[in-house]
Design an enzyme around this catalytic site. Structure first.
Site, PDB file in Angstrom:
ATOM      1  N   ALA A 295      45.324 -15.965 -16.056  1.00 50.25           N
ATOM      2  CA  ALA A 295      44.900 -15.651 -14.543  1.00 50.25           C
ATOM      3  C   ALA A 295      45.788 -16.691 -13.485  1.00 50.25           C
ATOM      4  O   ALA A 295      46.485 -17.551 -13.980  1.00 50.25           O
ATOM      5  CB  ALA A 295      43.320 -15.975 -14.191  1.00 50.25           C
ATOM      6  N   LYS A 296      45.581 -16.525 -12.279  1.00 50.78           N
ATOM      7  CA  LYS A 296      46.363 -17.121 -11.438  1.00 50.78           C
ATOM      8  C   LYS A 296      46.413 -18.431 -11.335  1.00 50.78           C
ATOM      9  O   LYS A 296      47.444 -19.213 -11.262  1.00 50.78           O
ATOM     10  CB  LYS A 296      45.707 -16.901  -9.883  1.00 50.78           C
ATOM     11  N   ARG A 297      45.164 -19.086 -11.917  1.00 50.67           N
ATOM     12  CA  ARG A 297      45.017 -20.527 -11.774  1.00 50.67           C
ATOM     13  C   ARG A 297      45.951 -21.184 -13.019  1.00 50.67           C
ATOM     14  O   ARG A 297      46.137 -22.181 -13.096  1.00 50.67           O
ATOM     15  CB  ARG A 297      43.556 -20.916 -12.365  1.00 50.67           C
TER      16      ARG A 297
END
Ligand code: GLU
Length: 308
Positions: free
Chosen positions: A243-245
């Site tokens: 994911a983005k993180r």
């Protein structure tokens, strides 16, 4: 017949791209047809510009499909009809419970992984048998009801094409039509895959817990069941779905950095166990010796720098 079924909720990243490459290879290596379906009914998470970017990224990666893409928001009538049929046969019932009420009434812990719309806690059956019909539910509560499918079994065992035999545990009645009358993912995906004659559903294994529910819907609607093939997720360093993180692993960012498609596809092939690290190739180059069995059995890290 297979399909790519992206939700236009964000950029195509290495995780989805790898799953799509596998779905493409599985079908194309056997000379099959591959459809593209835009799953744009996931309410507020859908980003209008994302669908066009997705198609562009898939094309750039050399992943093609047959026919025109189909868009779920243009097919709402089909889902409504299926929901009505299940309601008329007593297989689904009106439910006025809010998410909060379900949480408060539920003693069982959340099973997790109920589908893209995250199903929340196990439904304790509050509205089962409570109302005669939709009008009764509205009149009695002043609320617009959702529809829930009745689950009268504990499990729907099935054989997964990659993950092997599955117990198919299933807990609680689940929503097939939301209170805003939009279809739930579980119903829309079944109606579409059946209507489009898809007989292989290859997707990431975060949807494995959804499959028993979908099998119940196939059976209730008298539809032919596809073969399900769930492949392990691409994860970040914390073991969770990429994911983005975990940093920007979007195809778009690699493109902007000047990484060519063959280098990115080569990296995806490495993540699939099909080629060594640093390989440079296009999807078509992987067809001749494609074997799903080469895939690592567990999650793979997708947040490490690509080399080559
Ligand atoms: N559109 C769903 C997602 O992107 C996939 C649905 C499916 O493959 O069944 O999460």
């Amino acid at each position: 017949m297979g399909r790519l079924a992206p939700s236009p909720t964000g950029a195509l990243h290495l995780g989805n791209a790898r799953t799509f490459l596998l779905a493409w290879l599985s079908v194309r290596s056997r000379g099959g047809t591959l459809l593209l379906r835009i799953e744009d009914i996931d309410g507020p998470r859908v980003k209008p510009a994302a669908a066009a970017q997705l198609l562009d990224d898939l094309g750039w990666l050399g992943l093609d499909w047959d026919g025109e893409p189909v868009t779920q928001s243009a097919r709402l009538g089909l889902y409504a009809e299926a929901a009505e049929r299940l309601l008329a046969r007593g297989l689904a019932y009106p439910c006025v419970c809010t998410r909060r009420e379900v949480e408060e009434a539920s003693s069982a812990p959340h099973e997790g992984g109920g589908g893209p719309e995250a199903d929340g806690p196990v439904y304790p059956g509050t509205c089962r048998g409570r109302f005669r019909d939709l009008a009764d539910a509205r009149a009695a509560t002043g609320r617009e009801p959702a529809l829930r499918f009745r689950v009268d079994v504990d499990a729907v065992p099935f054989e997964d094409g990659f993950a092997g035999p599955q117990a198919g545990r299933i807990v609680g009645d689940f929503v097939i039509r939301k209170r805003d009358s939009g279809p739930a993912y579980q119903l829309a995906v079944v109606v579409d895959d059946a209507a489009q004659a898809v007989n292989e559903v290859l997707r990431a294994d975060d949807l494995l817990p959804s499959t028993p529910r979908q099998l119940l819907l196939y059976r209730a609607l008298g539809l032919d069941e596809p073969t399900f093939v769930h492949v392990p997720l691409v994860v970040g360093g914390d073991g969770l779905r990429l994911a983005k993180r975990h940093g920007d692993t979007s195809v778009r960012r690699f493109r902007e950095q000047g990484v060519g498609p063959a280098r990115l596809v080569g990296h995806l092939a490495f993540l699939c166990g099909l080629r060594p690290r640093g390989a440079v190739c296009m999807p078509g180059d992987l067809l001749a010796d494609f074997a799903l069995g080469a895939l690592p059995p567990g999650p793979v890290r997708g947040d490490e720098p690509i080399s080559g």
